[in-house]
Design an enzyme around this catalytic site. Sequence first.
Site, PDB file in Angstrom:
ATOM      1  CG  ASP A 483      38.780  67.462  67.299  1.00 42.39           C
ATOM      2  OD1 ASP A 483      38.743  66.452  68.007  1.00 42.39           O
ATOM      3  OD2 ASP A 483      39.286  67.494  66.158  1.00 42.39           O
TER       4      ASP A 483
HETATM    5  C1  BGC Z   1      40.126  73.093  65.631  1.00 46.88           C
HETATM    6  C2  BGC Z   1      39.432  71.845  65.186  1.00 46.88           C
HETATM    7  C3  BGC Z   1      40.427  70.748  64.984  1.00 46.88           C
HETATM    8  C4  BGC Z   1      41.313  70.592  66.213  1.00 46.88           C
HETATM    9  C5  BGC Z   1      42.375  69.569  65.953  1.00 46.88           C
HETATM   10  C6  BGC Z   1      40.989  72.819  66.827  1.00 46.88           C
HETATM   11  O1  BGC Z   1      41.666  73.967  67.190  1.00 46.88           O
HETATM   12  O2  BGC Z   1      39.173  74.085  65.897  1.00 46.88           O
HETATM   13  O3  BGC Z   1      38.725  72.093  63.985  1.00 46.88           O
HETATM   14  O4  BGC Z   1      39.768  69.550  64.751  1.00 46.88           O
HETATM   15  O5  BGC Z   1      41.900  71.815  66.565  1.00 46.88           O
HETATM   16  O6  BGC Z   1      43.091  69.255  67.062  1.00 46.88           O
HETATM   17  C1  NOJ Z   2      38.877  69.138  62.142  1.00 49.90           C
HETATM   18  C2  NOJ Z   2      39.335  67.788  62.566  1.00 49.90           C
HETATM   19  O1  NOJ Z   2      40.300  67.308  61.660  1.00 49.90           O
HETATM   20  C3  NOJ Z   2      38.178  66.816  62.648  1.00 49.90           C
HETATM   21  O2  NOJ Z   2      38.634  65.584  63.139  1.00 49.90           O
HETATM   22  C4  NOJ Z   2      37.081  67.363  63.496  1.00 49.90           C
HETATM   23  O3  NOJ Z   2      36.012  66.453  63.462  1.00 49.90           O
HETATM   24  C5  NOJ Z   2      36.634  68.727  63.011  1.00 49.90           C
HETATM   25  N1  NOJ Z   2      37.750  69.602  62.917  1.00 49.90           N
HETATM   26  C6  NOJ Z   2      35.569  69.349  63.910  1.00 49.90           C
HETATM   27  O4  NOJ Z   2      36.079  69.725  65.125  1.00 49.90           O
END
Ligand code: BGC
Ligand code: NOJ
Length: 810
Positions: A483
């Site tokens: 993400d």
């Molecule tokens: C986090 C990710 C997460 C995302 C969700 C980010 O701040 O680092 O792990 O998937 O937020 O929107």
């Molecule tokens: C958490 C999110 O829930 C997931 O969708 C994503 O793939 C991972 N973070 C990595 O960014």
Amino acid sequence: MKYGYFDDKNMEYVITTPTTPLPWINYLGSDEFFSLISNTCGGYSFYKDAKLLRLTRYRYNNVPTDTGGKYYYIKDGDTVWNPGWQPTKTPLDSYECRHGLGYSRFHSSKNEIEASLLCFVPQKDSCEINKLTLTNKSNQAKELTLFSFVEWCLWNADDDMKNFQRNLSTGEVEIEGSVIYHKTEYRERRNHYAIFSVNSPIDGFDTSRDDFLGPYRGFDSPVAVESGKCTGSIASGWSPIASHEINITLAPGESREFIFLLGYIENPKEEKFTEPGIINKARAYDLIQRYQTSEQVDKALADLQEYWQKLLSRYQVHSANDKVNRMVNIWNQYQCMVTFNMSRSASYYESGIGRGMGFRDSCQDLLGFVHLIPERARERIIDIASTQFEDGSAYHQYQPLTKRGNSDIGSGFNDDPLWLIACTSAYVRETGDTSILTETVPFENDWDKAAPLMEHLKRSLNFTITHKGPHGLPLIGRADWNDCLNLNCFSEHPGESFQTYGPSEGPVAESVFIAGMFVKYGEEYAQLAELMGDHDEAARARSEVATMYNAVLNYGWDGEWFLRAYDAYGNKVGSKECEEGQIYIEPQGFCVLAGIGVKEGLAQKALKSVKEKLDTKYGIMILQPAYTRYHLELGEITSYPPGYKENAGIFCHNNPWVSIAETVVGNGNRAFEIYSKTCPAYVEEFSEIHRTEPYVYSQMIAGADAPRHGEAKNSWLTGTAAWTFVNISQYILGLRPTHSGLMIDPCVPEGFGDFCLERYYRGTNYHIQVKNPSNVQKGVKEVIVDGEVIEGNIIPIVDRKDVFVEVIMG
Ligand code: BGC
Ligand code: NOJ
């Protein structure tokens, strides 16, 4: 260092001190009513939606940590204590918390009074039961006063913690006998209310928090408890609570039991009100009647335990490795069920008011529970697919209550569409139910736009095919699985923070990770097309897969490992040419597990590079070297300090991808080494470093660059649960559902020994004995099904209740 131990026989983790490094929680509830409960009785309850229908209040990031929960105060002379230690923190003579499957138990004692508290949500009712037993172990009569306590949340948890100008004036309660009704917002005809009751007469009550606690006091020293008497307050606005006071005399050796019930009542929509504000209590009476006696409560608990036992029996392993047994048979599958119920909404790291159901998260979670609850997995797939757009792209999140796509976040995460193929394929391989593929499913929840599910999958596939960049690799969009890799945010919004995300599309930035997904799920799609008799479509998909495979070899290979991406300028991401972030884990794991580069010898090289550059004793880091400064052209990933989260943290989710990749190349030793590094049962030994619960996976462990290397965060709600289960059950132990039966193809470390698998699959109980006389890591020499040697290693689907299989590795 440990703070407890696994009790495998009872399927419990036993915590032996209240002062765990962080609160260690459990989940109660499996359907509509849920509670989070910590090892010191902190937590909260909600009905269906942790944001909109929150029953009890919880303050995240509070000081002291984890205050607010369902509390029982025992006043014994001048001593006041709680069975769960918090909130008085009175030193206990003994303490134990047992987190089990859907229930938690506390056993503690103080001054020869023993308390035993059992907390669970029965299967069919919207309530939490707390059975408290007090026993006098002394040889004198004891006069005790018991105070219960919950603090109501004014339903919408988001509003509850910010809109004080309104909500300090809405609170309303009613008391009738031993039942305290929480009626806030009822007059607005919201038509639901909550109760907190006890199955015994009471000697007093409080419903106003400020009267119960007294001015400037905390939960640790309520004035009512200190003085031994509730004030009989009737909340009017401010903060309504529910507290019962019960005076108890216990003869030497005597025990008394109290059943407290926290319930949610909703009247059917069609029910008319005579007068607003007057609640129909009939449903509350009914509910209370079902949990009046110990027998009723014990029966409900026994039913719950039987439910879990039966559920988990669908996949069981018996090996010489206790840690593997307990993870596979109990905790990993349990955590998969919790991710099914919660997605990413409510944990001690997700506040219940933030995220809805993630599209990719839900699809991947399904890989871990589809064998347990196939019918509900089917519904879930239809719900998810219903939020897809006509062009195959998808809302990134949807709301659990309305099941509609969340337009605030929108779409543009270009990996999302392919995960729909992943979960549908897993469902069909598990169940053989191809009827799901012809089921009509709307796009964007609009029935005017609807098509069979198979058509949805086709649009998923075509989305990638029609969204490729200059190298023929998939365009990344706003981000892919990672993400925080926001490669398009710089080009169109210079200077803006990652929070706004980039545009949903950019014509240049490409993802090698999505290419790996396409190769894997493109083939799975082709198999589904074949099942439907559409061989042309299968051939088309396979030819697209071959094209993508070549694009990865030609443009996605960096010499010693797979590249991660190309950014919006066409520059490489995850290459030896980069100043920082030279190698990423995702494409190494996913390309290899998709089979890319295996025959060319590249896969082995990529995995060697992972071992050399990304491995640590606590797991494999997501990238190296960590980004030491913010890179606008890469986005949020570089906003984290080195070693945390996506910036070189150990993201547990993709460790199993590498472990699976190792099984693909036949390296059982290394696959298992990777598995065990993040595996809770192994991690338990160093809980003081890891700090989160030792019975479940956490999303992230701090990487080597972080000052707190080895420390975990974000336990429970993570796709790690599903992927580690897929890894251990399907690749290491090697029992994989296919369209024609169960493939058995273990890839184990040397010395793992013989093992047995019990697997319920398509109506049959498979009893599989795996023998490994020459101690090989991989390879199946012979498969004997009910006494007959079969060809190949796919155990056929049969119309029998039990099938006995012997597998000889070699
Ligand atoms: C986090 C990710 C997460 C995302 C969700 C980010 O701040 O680092 O792990 O998937 O937020 O929107
Ligand atoms: C958490 C999110 O829930 C997931 O969708 C994503 O793939 C991972 N973070 C990595 O960014």
